[in-house]
Design a protein around this motif. Structure first.
Motif, PDB file in Angstrom:
ATOM      1  N   VAL A   1       4.736  22.945  13.896  1.00 55.91           N
ATOM      2  CA  VAL A   1       5.336  23.183  12.742  1.00 55.91           C
ATOM      3  C   VAL A   1       5.874  24.480  12.251  1.00 55.91           C
ATOM      4  N   GLY A   2       4.562  25.426  12.530  1.00 57.86           N
ATOM      5  CA  GLY A   2       5.050  26.748  11.957  1.00 57.86           C
ATOM      6  C   GLY A   2       5.909  27.618  13.052  1.00 57.86           C
ATOM      7  N   ALA A   3       6.068  27.109  14.312  1.00 56.49           N
ATOM      8  CA  ALA A   3       6.959  27.563  15.112  1.00 56.49           C
ATOM      9  C   ALA A   3       8.411  27.605  14.865  1.00 56.49           C
ATOM     10  N   THR A   4       8.580  26.635  13.862  1.00 56.56           N
ATOM     11  CA  THR A   4      10.048  26.599  13.397  1.00 56.56           C
ATOM     12  C   THR A   4      10.512  27.571  12.495  1.00 56.56           C
TER      13      THR A   4
ATOM     14  N   ALA B   1       0.561  33.058  16.896  1.00 57.14           N
ATOM     15  CA  ALA B   1       1.090  31.773  17.840  1.00 57.14           C
ATOM     16  C   ALA B   1       2.430  31.428  17.183  1.00 57.14           C
ATOM     17  N   TRP B   2       2.836  31.692  15.925  1.00 53.38           N
ATOM     18  CA  TRP B   2       4.456  31.254  15.615  1.00 53.38           C
ATOM     19  C   TRP B   2       5.222  32.208  16.339  1.00 53.38           C
ATOM     20  N   VAL B   3       5.008  33.488  16.046  1.00 47.40           N
ATOM     21  CA  VAL B   3       5.723  34.824  16.453  1.00 47.40           C
ATOM     22  C   VAL B   3       6.114  34.480  17.952  1.00 47.40           C
ATOM     23  N   GLN B   4       5.072  34.308  19.036  1.00 52.67           N
ATOM     24  CA  GLN B   4       5.144  34.159  20.046  1.00 52.67           C
ATOM     25  C   GLN B   4       5.917  32.713  20.754  1.00 52.67           C
ATOM     26  N   ALA B   5       5.541  31.699  19.827  1.00 48.77           N
ATOM     27  CA  ALA B   5       6.382  30.550  20.404  1.00 48.77           C
ATOM     28  C   ALA B   5       7.852  30.605  19.864  1.00 48.77           C
ATOM     29  N   LEU B   6       8.120  31.451  18.819  1.00 49.86           N
ATOM     30  CA  LEU B   6       9.566  31.516  18.620  1.00 49.86           C
ATOM     31  C   LEU B   6      10.195  32.355  19.551  1.00 49.86           C
ATOM     32  N   LEU B   7       9.540  33.538  20.162  1.00 51.50           N
ATOM     33  CA  LEU B   7      10.202  34.328  21.108  1.00 51.50           C
ATOM     34  C   LEU B   7      10.361  33.549  22.516  1.00 51.50           C
ATOM     35  N   ALA B   8       9.332  32.729  22.641  1.00 51.42           N
ATOM     36  CA  ALA B   8       9.474  31.976  23.892  1.00 51.42           C
ATOM     37  C   ALA B   8      10.743  30.884  23.774  1.00 51.42           C
ATOM     38  N   GLY B   9      11.023  30.134  22.515  1.00 50.72           N
ATOM     39  CA  GLY B   9      11.935  29.598  22.291  1.00 50.72           C
ATOM     40  C   GLY B   9      13.389  30.079  22.479  1.00 50.72           C
ATOM     41  N   ILE B  10      13.323  31.381  21.770  1.00 46.98           N
ATOM     42  CA  ILE B  10      14.633  32.070  21.871  1.00 46.98           C
ATOM     43  C   ILE B  10      14.973  32.447  23.411  1.00 46.98           C
ATOM     44  N   THR B  11      14.079  32.950  24.118  1.00 43.33           N
ATOM     45  CA  THR B  11      14.285  33.055  25.626  1.00 43.33           C
ATOM     46  C   THR B  11      14.753  31.806  26.427  1.00 43.33           C
TER      47      THR B  11
ATOM     48  N   THR C   1       5.142  39.538  23.244  1.00 43.96           N
ATOM     49  CA  THR C   1       5.038  40.426  22.025  1.00 43.96           C
ATOM     50  C   THR C   1       4.743  41.843  22.350  1.00 43.96           C
ATOM     51  N   THR C   2       3.729  42.024  23.273  1.00 44.99           N
ATOM     52  CA  THR C   2       3.555  43.319  23.932  1.00 44.99           C
ATOM     53  C   THR C   2       4.730  44.023  24.520  1.00 44.99           C
ATOM     54  N   LEU C   3       5.403  43.075  25.528  1.00 43.89           N
ATOM     55  CA  LEU C   3       6.393  43.645  26.039  1.00 43.89           C
ATOM     56  C   LEU C   3       7.522  44.037  24.951  1.00 43.89           C
ATOM     57  N   LEU C   4       7.792  43.348  23.820  1.00 44.57           N
ATOM     58  CA  LEU C   4       8.883  43.731  22.998  1.00 44.57           C
ATOM     59  C   LEU C   4       8.374  44.647  22.049  1.00 44.57           C
ATOM     60  N   THR C   5       6.820  44.941  22.039  1.00 44.04           N
ATOM     61  CA  THR C   5       6.666  46.150  21.522  1.00 44.04           C
ATOM     62  C   THR C   5       6.677  47.338  21.968  1.00 44.04           C
ATOM     63  N   GLY C   6       7.081  47.440  23.387  1.00 38.12           N
ATOM     64  CA  GLY C   6       7.355  48.515  24.229  1.00 38.12           C
ATOM     65  C   GLY C   6       8.825  48.711  24.002  1.00 38.12           C
TER      66      GLY C   6
END
Length: 461
Positions: A330-333, A116-126, A42-47
């Motif tokens: 569950v929220g990571a979906t 937690a949800w945002v970061q898990a989603l980004l990890a999943g997409i990657t 999230t910090t990387l993508l904020t950049g």
């Protein structure tokens, strides 16, 4: 004893939110923990939001300046944790009251769940992008769930487990970051990055600064949770300053550089999309994104458990961690959350900038750097009971600060950003109101000075 039994025996069984902290973190370990903490996707993508909105040089300058300004709040709150041995949300009882402290704790639980949800989603997409390119199989939600499940398993071991894992993750992430920087600057010269034309209609310099400061505030909710385990004030302050500054500047600069690289290549610089930059830098960058989520979300889940136990300190740590962890999985979906990330970041800032302004006034000025441990963890009565467990001055000051944060960021945005003005307005309001109503009577001040442990640089050595 089997390996599994050995692992389970090391898991914390009960809440330690109201117990004195174990002093296990040296300066080096503190620095490595904070280095790993904010070297996150999230910090990387904020950049990636900054370039080409502002020039590359301006982006780097605002990243550094905003990190130093916001990091000062993070360090000062973490220092209170080192001195008292208590987590952040327990400390808010000192200014908001024993029951009033439930308010920031509830906000913290909600906000950390969102992280937690945002970061898990980004990890999943990657991870999905890499697997799809290799095998053709695609299911980003499945990979997000897998990522967050690993996080929850790590978090079950509490702060000791995090301390053991974080330094190794930090080393890996720094190495991969070095690879990305090398690839970018060996392909295009520094002068070419500096020559990227700014597009102020996309984002302005002051908004970049505000976002960077808000990022630091979002991490401050966990500063005392971890720095309470520092062996000394020096270890906590210096370690945090080194680790947080290095990680934030590196991660955001990495994002700005990566998107600048995409722009120079002639591609479409789409911000906050990990696949855009992973496509250019390949598996190594995908690795840093995935590992960064493991590092940071482990701290986030632990922080959520600490916030819950602030409200219900007698509950079992493992049970709370498992239930909260399951909700985070569950929220990571829910993929729609990614579209609201910046709004989410400013929501955090609006809720917690006033909280930390009040906490710093209360501890460092009104109470002269002293909190009474026994009264902070007491169920009823004591120096922080105020009126029925609530401090109306703190609650009113927070309400004014939160309302101004919303108005100055959403209704009538200030040209110089809202985060810093809200901090100083709330700071001054709570200080003046407290002095006017005599919220710190002399007897209470004398008791605090007499019963609190001395603030030294050698606690826990």
């Amino acid at each position: 004893m089997s390996t599994w039994q050995n692992l389970v025996s090391r898991m914390p069984k009960e809440s330690d939110a109201d117990a004195p902290a174990e002093r296990t973190m040296s300066l080096g370990r503190t620095a490595m923990l904070w280095l790993a903490a904010n070297m996150v996707v999230t910090t990387l993508l904020t950049g990636t939001l900054f370039v080409p909105g502002v020039s590359y040089a301006t982006a780097l300058l605002m990243i550094l300046t905003g990190t130093l300004v916001g990091g000062a709040v993070l360090i000062l709150v973490g220092r209170i944790g080192t001195r008292t041995g208590l987590p952040t949300m327990v400390l808010t009882r000192g200014s908001f009251g024993r029951r009033g402290g439930y308010l920031p704790a509830a906000f913290n639980l909600i906000v950390l769940m969102g992280w937690a949800w945002v970061q898990a989603l980004l990890a999943g997409i990657t991870l999905n992008y890499v697997v799809e390119r290799a095998t053709g199989f695609s299911n980003p939600v499945l990979f997000a769930v897998i990522a967050q499940t690993i996080v929850v398993l790590l978090a079950l071991f509490g702060h000791l487990g995090i301390q053991r894992v974080e330094p190794w993750l930090a080393v890996i992430m720094v190495a991969v970051a070095g690879y990305v920087f090398y690839t970018a600057f060996s392909t295009f010269g520094v002068s070419e990055f500096l020559a990227i034309p700014a597009q102020p209609e996309v984002i302005t310099t002051i908004v970049v600064f505000d976002i960077v400061v808000a990022t630091a505030i979002s991490w401050t909710v966990l500063s005392a949770d971890f720095n309470r385990h520092a062996m000394s004030e020096r270890a906590g302050v210096v370690g945090t300053a080194i680790g947080y500054t290095a990680s934030t500047f590196t991660a955001m600069a990495l994002g700005a550089t990566a998107l600048g690289y995409v722009f120079l290549e002639g591609g479409e610089p789409i911000p906050f999309d990990p696949t855009v930059i992973v496509e250019r830098f390949g598996v190594p960058l995908a690795i840093i994104i995935f590992i960064s989520v493991m590092a940071t979300n482990t701290m986030v889940v632990y922080g959520m458990v600490m916030s819950y136990l602030n409200v219900r300190p007698k509950d079992n740590f493992l049970v709370a961690a498992l239930v909260i962890g399951l909700i985070s999985i569950v929220g990571a979906t829910w993929q729609g959350l990614l579209e609201r990330f910046i709004d989410f970041l400013f929501l955090i800032s609006g809720l917690f900038v006033p909280v930390f302004a009040i906490l710093l006034v209360d501890y460092y000025i009104l109470r002269r750097g002293r909190y009474i441990f026994a009264d902070l963890v007491k169920d009823r009565g004591g120096a922080y009971w105020y009126s029925g467990g609530l401090n109306p001055v703190a609650l009113l000051s927070w309400a004014v600060g939160a309302a101004l944060a919303y108005y100055w960021s959403q209704v009538s945005p200030l040209s110089f950003g809202a985060t810093v003005p809200v901090f100083f307005v709330t700071f001054a309001l709570y200080l003046l109101a407290s002095l006017l109503v005599g919220r710190r009577p002399k007897a209470q001040a004398d008791r605090a000075a007499a019963t609190s442990p001395p603030a030294t640089d050698t606690v826990g050595r």
